[in-house]
Write a protein that holds these residues in place. Structure first.
Motif, PDB file in Angstrom:
ATOM      1  N   SER A  22       0.861  -1.182   0.000  1.00  0.00           N
ATOM      2  CA  SER A  22       0.000   0.000   0.000  1.00  0.00           C
ATOM      3  C   SER A  22       0.897   1.232   0.000  1.00  0.00           C
ATOM      4  O   SER A  22       1.960   1.231   0.622  1.00  0.00           O
ATOM      5  CB  SER A  22      -0.919   0.004   1.226  1.00  0.00           C
ATOM      6  OG  SER A  22      -0.164   0.090   2.412  1.00  0.00           O
ATOM      7  N   CYS A  23       0.478   2.257  -0.727  1.00  0.00           N
ATOM      8  CA  CYS A  23       1.293   3.465  -0.863  1.00  0.00           C
ATOM      9  C   CYS A  23       0.458   4.712  -0.646  1.00  0.00           C
ATOM     10  O   CYS A  23      -0.653   4.829  -1.149  1.00  0.00           O
ATOM     11  CB  CYS A  23       1.925   3.541  -2.252  1.00  0.00           C
ATOM     12  SG  CYS A  23       3.143   2.256  -2.562  1.00  0.00           S
ATOM     13  N   ARG A  24       1.035   5.631   0.123  1.00  0.00           N
ATOM     14  CA  ARG A  24       0.518   6.992   0.229  1.00  0.00           C
ATOM     15  C   ARG A  24       1.224   7.770  -0.872  1.00  0.00           C
ATOM     16  O   ARG A  24       2.435   7.618  -1.067  1.00  0.00           O
ATOM     17  CB  ARG A  24       0.857   7.553   1.607  1.00  0.00           C
ATOM     18  CG  ARG A  24       0.271   8.896   1.912  1.00  0.00           C
ATOM     19  CD  ARG A  24       0.459   9.259   3.380  1.00  0.00           C
ATOM     20  NE  ARG A  24       1.749   8.917   3.929  1.00  0.00           N
ATOM     21  CZ  ARG A  24       2.828   9.709   3.873  1.00  0.00           C
ATOM     22  NH1 ARG A  24       2.767  10.886   3.281  1.00  0.00           N
ATOM     23  NH2 ARG A  24       3.973   9.332   4.410  1.00  0.00           N
ATOM     24  N   PRO A  43      -1.236   7.425   7.033  1.00  0.00           N
ATOM     25  CA  PRO A  43       0.212   7.439   7.234  1.00  0.00           C
ATOM     26  C   PRO A  43       0.766   6.047   7.553  1.00  0.00           C
ATOM     27  O   PRO A  43       1.967   5.848   7.565  1.00  0.00           O
ATOM     28  CB  PRO A  43       0.415   8.402   8.409  1.00  0.00           C
ATOM     29  CG  PRO A  43      -0.906   8.542   9.058  1.00  0.00           C
ATOM     30  CD  PRO A  43      -1.948   8.207   8.036  1.00  0.00           C
ATOM     31  N   THR A  44      -0.127   5.068   7.776  1.00  0.00           N
ATOM     32  CA  THR A  44       0.318   3.706   8.059  1.00  0.00           C
ATOM     33  C   THR A  44       0.552   2.893   6.787  1.00  0.00           C
ATOM     34  O   THR A  44       0.763   1.682   6.869  1.00  0.00           O
ATOM     35  CB  THR A  44      -0.719   2.977   8.936  1.00  0.00           C
ATOM     36  OG1 THR A  44      -1.981   2.996   8.257  1.00  0.00           O
ATOM     37  CG2 THR A  44      -0.841   3.630  10.304  1.00  0.00           C
ATOM     38  N   ALA A  45       0.533   3.536   5.637  1.00  0.00           N
ATOM     39  CA  ALA A  45       0.802   2.832   4.377  1.00  0.00           C
ATOM     40  C   ALA A  45       2.173   2.182   4.443  1.00  0.00           C
ATOM     41  O   ALA A  45       3.058   2.623   5.181  1.00  0.00           O
ATOM     42  CB  ALA A  45       0.748   3.816   3.207  1.00  0.00           C
ATOM     43  N   ASP A  46       2.349   1.129   3.657  1.00  0.00           N
ATOM     44  CA  ASP A  46       3.653   0.464   3.614  1.00  0.00           C
ATOM     45  C   ASP A  46       4.750   1.433   3.182  1.00  0.00           C
ATOM     46  O   ASP A  46       5.853   1.407   3.717  1.00  0.00           O
ATOM     47  CB  ASP A  46       3.617  -0.727   2.647  1.00  0.00           C
ATOM     48  CG  ASP A  46       2.677  -1.826   3.113  1.00  0.00           C
ATOM     49  OD1 ASP A  46       2.613  -2.090   4.333  1.00  0.00           O
ATOM     50  OD2 ASP A  46       2.003  -2.418   2.245  1.00  0.00           O
ATOM     51  N   PHE A  47       4.437   2.286   2.189  1.00  0.00           N
ATOM     52  CA  PHE A  47       5.410   3.244   1.676  1.00  0.00           C
ATOM     53  C   PHE A  47       4.728   4.557   1.327  1.00  0.00           C
ATOM     54  O   PHE A  47       3.550   4.587   1.019  1.00  0.00           O
ATOM     55  CB  PHE A  47       6.097   2.707   0.408  1.00  0.00           C
ATOM     56  CG  PHE A  47       6.939   1.499   0.655  1.00  0.00           C
ATOM     57  CD1 PHE A  47       8.236   1.626   1.142  1.00  0.00           C
ATOM     58  CD2 PHE A  47       6.439   0.233   0.429  1.00  0.00           C
ATOM     59  CE1 PHE A  47       9.011   0.518   1.390  1.00  0.00           C
ATOM     60  CE2 PHE A  47       7.202  -0.893   0.679  1.00  0.00           C
ATOM     61  CZ  PHE A  47       8.499  -0.749   1.158  1.00  0.00           C
ATOM     62  N   ALA A  48       5.507   5.631   1.361  1.00  0.00           N
ATOM     63  CA  ALA A  48       5.076   6.926   0.831  1.00  0.00           C
ATOM     64  C   ALA A  48       5.834   7.111  -0.480  1.00  0.00           C
ATOM     65  O   ALA A  48       7.063   7.044  -0.502  1.00  0.00           O
ATOM     66  CB  ALA A  48       5.416   8.044   1.798  1.00  0.00           C
ATOM     67  N   GLU A  84       8.739  15.448   6.383  1.00  0.00           N
ATOM     68  CA  GLU A  84       7.488  14.972   6.974  1.00  0.00           C
ATOM     69  C   GLU A  84       6.744  14.057   6.007  1.00  0.00           C
ATOM     70  O   GLU A  84       6.209  13.022   6.400  1.00  0.00           O
ATOM     71  CB  GLU A  84       6.600  16.149   7.386  1.00  0.00           C
ATOM     72  CG  GLU A  84       5.349  15.723   8.119  1.00  0.00           C
ATOM     73  CD  GLU A  84       4.534  16.902   8.607  1.00  0.00           C
ATOM     74  OE1 GLU A  84       3.307  16.734   8.727  1.00  0.00           O
ATOM     75  OE2 GLU A  84       5.105  17.971   8.874  1.00  0.00           O
ATOM     76  N   LEU A  85       6.714  14.415   4.723  1.00  0.00           N
ATOM     77  CA  LEU A  85       6.049  13.576   3.721  1.00  0.00           C
ATOM     78  C   LEU A  85       6.735  12.215   3.589  1.00  0.00           C
ATOM     79  O   LEU A  85       6.076  11.185   3.450  1.00  0.00           O
ATOM     80  CB  LEU A  85       6.042  14.273   2.355  1.00  0.00           C
ATOM     81  CG  LEU A  85       5.171  15.503   2.217  1.00  0.00           C
ATOM     82  CD1 LEU A  85       5.425  16.193   0.887  1.00  0.00           C
ATOM     83  CD2 LEU A  85       3.696  15.141   2.363  1.00  0.00           C
ATOM     84  N   LEU A  86       8.062  12.214   3.618  1.00  0.00           N
ATOM     85  CA  LEU A  86       8.806  10.958   3.470  1.00  0.00           C
ATOM     86  C   LEU A  86       8.611  10.041   4.676  1.00  0.00           C
ATOM     87  O   LEU A  86       8.501   8.821   4.526  1.00  0.00           O
ATOM     88  CB  LEU A  86      10.295  11.240   3.279  1.00  0.00           C
ATOM     89  CG  LEU A  86      10.699  11.847   1.942  1.00  0.00           C
ATOM     90  CD1 LEU A  86      12.154  12.290   1.974  1.00  0.00           C
ATOM     91  CD2 LEU A  86      10.444  10.860   0.803  1.00  0.00           C
ATOM     92  N   GLY A  87       8.556  10.618   5.863  1.00  0.00           N
ATOM     93  CA  GLY A  87       8.394   9.815   7.067  1.00  0.00           C
ATOM     94  C   GLY A  87       9.471   8.752   7.174  1.00  0.00           C
ATOM     95  O   GLY A  87      10.611   8.946   6.764  1.00  0.00           O
ATOM     96  N   ASP A  88       9.104   7.592   7.708  1.00  0.00           N
ATOM     97  CA  ASP A  88      10.057   6.498   7.904  1.00  0.00           C
ATOM     98  C   ASP A  88      10.099   5.526   6.737  1.00  0.00           C
ATOM     99  O   ASP A  88      10.901   4.602   6.739  1.00  0.00           O
ATOM    100  CB  ASP A  88       9.697   5.713   9.173  1.00  0.00           C
ATOM    101  CG  ASP A  88       9.862   6.545  10.428  1.00  0.00           C
ATOM    102  OD1 ASP A  88      10.727   7.445  10.433  1.00  0.00           O
ATOM    103  OD2 ASP A  88       9.116   6.297  11.395  1.00  0.00           O
ATOM    104  N   ALA A 109      15.032   9.178   2.987  1.00  0.00           N
ATOM    105  CA  ALA A 109      14.297   8.266   2.114  1.00  0.00           C
ATOM    106  C   ALA A 109      14.872   6.854   2.207  1.00  0.00           C
ATOM    107  O   ALA A 109      16.077   6.675   2.360  1.00  0.00           O
ATOM    108  CB  ALA A 109      14.367   8.760   0.668  1.00  0.00           C
ATOM    109  N   VAL A 110      14.004   5.850   2.074  1.00  0.00           N
ATOM    110  CA  VAL A 110      14.487   4.470   2.047  1.00  0.00           C
ATOM    111  C   VAL A 110      15.001   4.110   0.662  1.00  0.00           C
ATOM    112  O   VAL A 110      15.788   3.184   0.504  1.00  0.00           O
ATOM    113  CB  VAL A 110      13.408   3.461   2.512  1.00  0.00           C
ATOM    114  CG1 VAL A 110      13.075   3.690   3.980  1.00  0.00           C
ATOM    115  CG2 VAL A 110      12.178   3.498   1.641  1.00  0.00           C
ATOM    116  N   ALA A 111      14.548   4.858  -0.355  1.00  0.00           N
ATOM    117  CA  ALA A 111      15.027   4.671  -1.729  1.00  0.00           C
ATOM    118  C   ALA A 111      14.856   5.984  -2.477  1.00  0.00           C
ATOM    119  O   ALA A 111      13.961   6.771  -2.169  1.00  0.00           O
ATOM    120  CB  ALA A 111      14.263   3.554  -2.435  1.00  0.00           C
TER     121      ALA A 111
END
Length: 182
Positions: A22-24, A43-48, A84-88, A109-111
């Protein structure tokens, strides 16, 4: 397309993403993203998935409005908003039609995927492994505006302590590409 950064989860690199995530979505057309994964607003999506342009200063006038110029970094407010948009779990897709001074965003960013002049579907084809990323950075990604200002503008590359150097790309060995080239 250039995979600039590809962090790892417990078992494998983050990219390419699987279709069951799931993606935001920020900066992408959600209707296009729905062809790749489940789009959610939580905000609990797997990725943003965050799409942005390299920083620039808009210029007035008929000729200047078509050319990006000025600073290569984000203002403090823009950077705070982006982090803030990128989050974790943020995947940053940045249009690199010019160098960008965004070391904090790259770290957060994770990627990170860099591209120049691509539609949402083309960027997402790489993010989700439908196309292989084949690009390399055409220029250094500087660590600071001070490094940019101190660098000889007539000499490509060689900036002091860049985040990534010209020619860089993350390891994309084994990228499953169903069609085309990224």
């Amino acid at each position: 397309m250039t995979v600039v950064k590809n962090g790892a989860t417990t078992a494998r690199p983050v990219l390419p993403l699987k279709a069951d995530v799931s993606c935001r979505v920020v900066g992408f057309d959600p209707e296009v993203v729905r062809d790749y994964c489940t789009v959610v607003e939580e905000p609990t999506a797997d990725f943003a998935l965050v799409r942005m342009e390299a920083p620039y200063e808009p210029r007035p006038g008929p000729f200047e409005r078509w050319h990006r110029a000025g600073r290569l970094n984000l203002t403090d407010g823009e950077l705070s908003d982006l982090l803030e948009l990128l989050g974790d779990n943020g995947i940053l897709c940045v249009e690199l039609d010019r160098p960008a001074v965004i070391p904090e965003a790259i770290d957060a960013a994770v990627a990170v995927v860099g591209f120049c002049g691509a539609q949402d579907a083309a960027v997402l084809d790489v993010v989700f492994g439908r196309a292989a990323p084949r690009g390399r950075l055409p220029f250094d990604l500087p660590r600071s505006m001070d490094a940019v200002e101190e660098h000889d503008p007539d000499r490509p590359g060689g900036s002091v302590d860049p985040v990534f150097t010209a020619g860089w790309r993350a390891d994309v060995t084994g990228w499953p590409a169903a069609r085309g080239e990224g």
